[in-house]
Design a protein around this motif. Structure first.
Motif, PDB file in Angstrom:
ATOM      1  N   GLU A 108     -18.986  27.773   1.050  1.00 34.92           N
ATOM      2  CA  GLU A 108     -19.424  26.676   1.913  1.00 34.92           C
ATOM      3  C   GLU A 108     -18.649  25.409   1.587  1.00 34.92           C
ATOM      4  O   GLU A 108     -18.415  25.091   0.419  1.00 34.92           O
ATOM      5  CB  GLU A 108     -20.918  26.402   1.758  1.00 34.92           C
ATOM      6  N   ALA A 109     -18.238  24.690   2.616  1.00 36.43           N
ATOM      7  CA  ALA A 109     -17.626  23.372   2.475  1.00 36.43           C
ATOM      8  C   ALA A 109     -18.342  22.423   3.424  1.00 36.43           C
ATOM      9  O   ALA A 109     -18.665  22.788   4.563  1.00 36.43           O
ATOM     10  CB  ALA A 109     -16.140  23.417   2.791  1.00 36.43           C
ATOM     11  N   ARG A 110     -18.595  21.206   2.947  1.00 36.79           N
ATOM     12  CA  ARG A 110     -19.290  20.187   3.741  1.00 36.79           C
ATOM     13  C   ARG A 110     -18.344  19.009   3.943  1.00 36.79           C
ATOM     14  O   ARG A 110     -17.840  18.427   2.981  1.00 36.79           O
ATOM     15  CB  ARG A 110     -20.565  19.735   3.027  1.00 36.79           C
ATOM     16  N   LEU A 111     -18.100  18.665   5.202  1.00 29.27           N
ATOM     17  CA  LEU A 111     -17.203  17.582   5.568  1.00 29.27           C
ATOM     18  C   LEU A 111     -18.050  16.462   6.152  1.00 29.27           C
ATOM     19  O   LEU A 111     -18.773  16.667   7.139  1.00 29.27           O
ATOM     20  CB  LEU A 111     -16.172  18.058   6.592  1.00 29.27           C
ATOM     21  N   SER A 112     -17.990  15.284   5.559  1.00 28.62           N
ATOM     22  CA  SER A 112     -18.928  14.229   5.932  1.00 28.62           C
ATOM     23  C   SER A 112     -18.205  12.914   6.208  1.00 28.62           C
ATOM     24  O   SER A 112     -17.123  12.652   5.685  1.00 28.62           O
ATOM     25  CB  SER A 112     -19.973  14.025   4.832  1.00 28.62           C
ATOM     26  N   ALA A 113     -18.828  12.102   7.062  1.00 20.66           N
ATOM     27  CA  ALA A 113     -18.358  10.752   7.360  1.00 20.66           C
ATOM     28  C   ALA A 113     -19.583   9.905   7.674  1.00 20.66           C
ATOM     29  O   ALA A 113     -20.575  10.413   8.215  1.00 20.66           O
ATOM     30  CB  ALA A 113     -17.386  10.758   8.532  1.00 20.66           C
TER      31      ALA A 113
END
Length: 293
Positions: free
Chosen positions: A219-224
């Motif tokens: 799992e990878a989480r990409l946030s802004a």
């Protein structure tokens, strides 16, 4: 051949191009891009490298010098990318055919036979398929490659997924270790902790990476700030992640892969390539979705 297949499910939309390397051209939620959008000029030019996401089949990333030995036989691949190494396999450079398509899903396929000039692209016969399903939770991509040769063959899978680099973008994932590259851009040393630890997330803008991470949790989480998180999830077939963050660009790539770069030369290192018996299949699933703000 099909240039664009448009899928829709509720607020989700996707475009798939069998003709342009079996690529994803777009994935959006309520009109907001989840993957890097593909400009019309890129589609007209059939430039798969500037699409939203393309398949890495039957190997991911680099093979040193495009040369390798397998089962006592030497193989030299034809150049397929600027520089000394071959890159990303065969699938991204070929037109795929549509097996089926409906409002929210499609299946596409490619058959490779090492005959004539095609033998220099990859010396082993294989059949491969991608299935795209759009639903309430996002896009699911199922990939499979089958050894269609009469002898064992090395094989791998991956997705070169590009994401828009939003203001304040951060990327987080858990992995056992990261790998530095030598001057030849091939992995040369394994590192644990420090700059290689992304468990708590790191800002994308300062990074300059094109590196493998083994022991990936899937799992990878990409946030802004102020945006829903993008979630990339993959099943156990993809134990490695490659992170590509070119400085000054408005995108970056997070790539689930089944093996490390140049793994064909390092069968005993973490992230070795699979070896498929005739008729055997390597398959995996990757999902693109959203998390909480």
């Amino acid at each position: 051949m099909d240039l664009r297949l448009t899928l829709q499910s509720g607020p989700w939309t996707a475009e798939i191009s069998p003709e342009i390397g079996g690529a994803i051209l777009a994935l959006a939620h309520d009109g907001a891009p989840i993957l890097r959008p593909t400009p019309d000029a890129v589609i007209e030019a059939r430039d798969v490298r500037h699409s939203a996401c393309y398949p890495l089949i039957p190997y991911a990333n680099r093979i040193a010098g495009g040369r390798f030995s397998f089962a006592g036989e030497e193989h030299q691949l034809a150049p397929n990318f600027p520089g000394p190494h071959t890159l990303h396999g065969v699938g991204w450079r070929r037109a795929w055919r549509t097996l089926r398509a409906d409002a929210s899903s499609c299946a596409i396929a490619l058959e490779h036979r090492p005959i004539g000039d095609d033998a220099a692209d990859w010396p082993f016969a294989f059949d491969t398929r991608q299935v795209f399903e759009l639903g309430a939770n996002g896009l699911t991509v199922r990939m499979a490659v089958t050894n269609a040769d009469d002898r064992p063959a090395p094989a791998g899978l991956g997705l070169h997924a590009f994401f828009p680099r939003r203001p304040g973008e951060r990327v987080a994932f858990r992995a056992a270790a990261g790998w530095t590259n030598g001057a030849d851009m091939l992995p040369d040393a394994r590192h644990v902790g420090g700059k290689w630890d992304f468990a708590a997330g790191q800002a994308v803008d300062p990074l300059d990476m094109d590196n493998d991470f083994d022991g990936w949790s899937g799992e990878a989480r990409l946030s802004a700030p102020g945006r829903p998180d993008t979630l990339l999830r993959a099943d156990a077939a993809f134990p490695l992640l490659r992170l590509y963050t070119p400085p000054g660009r408005d995108y970056y790539a997070v790539e689930p892969v089944t093996h490390a770069a140049d793994a064909i030369h390092h069968p005993d290192a973490p992230g070795a390539m699979a070896v498929l018996a005739p008729g055997q299949t390597l398959a995996g699933e990757v999902r693109f979705g959203l998390g909480a703000v």
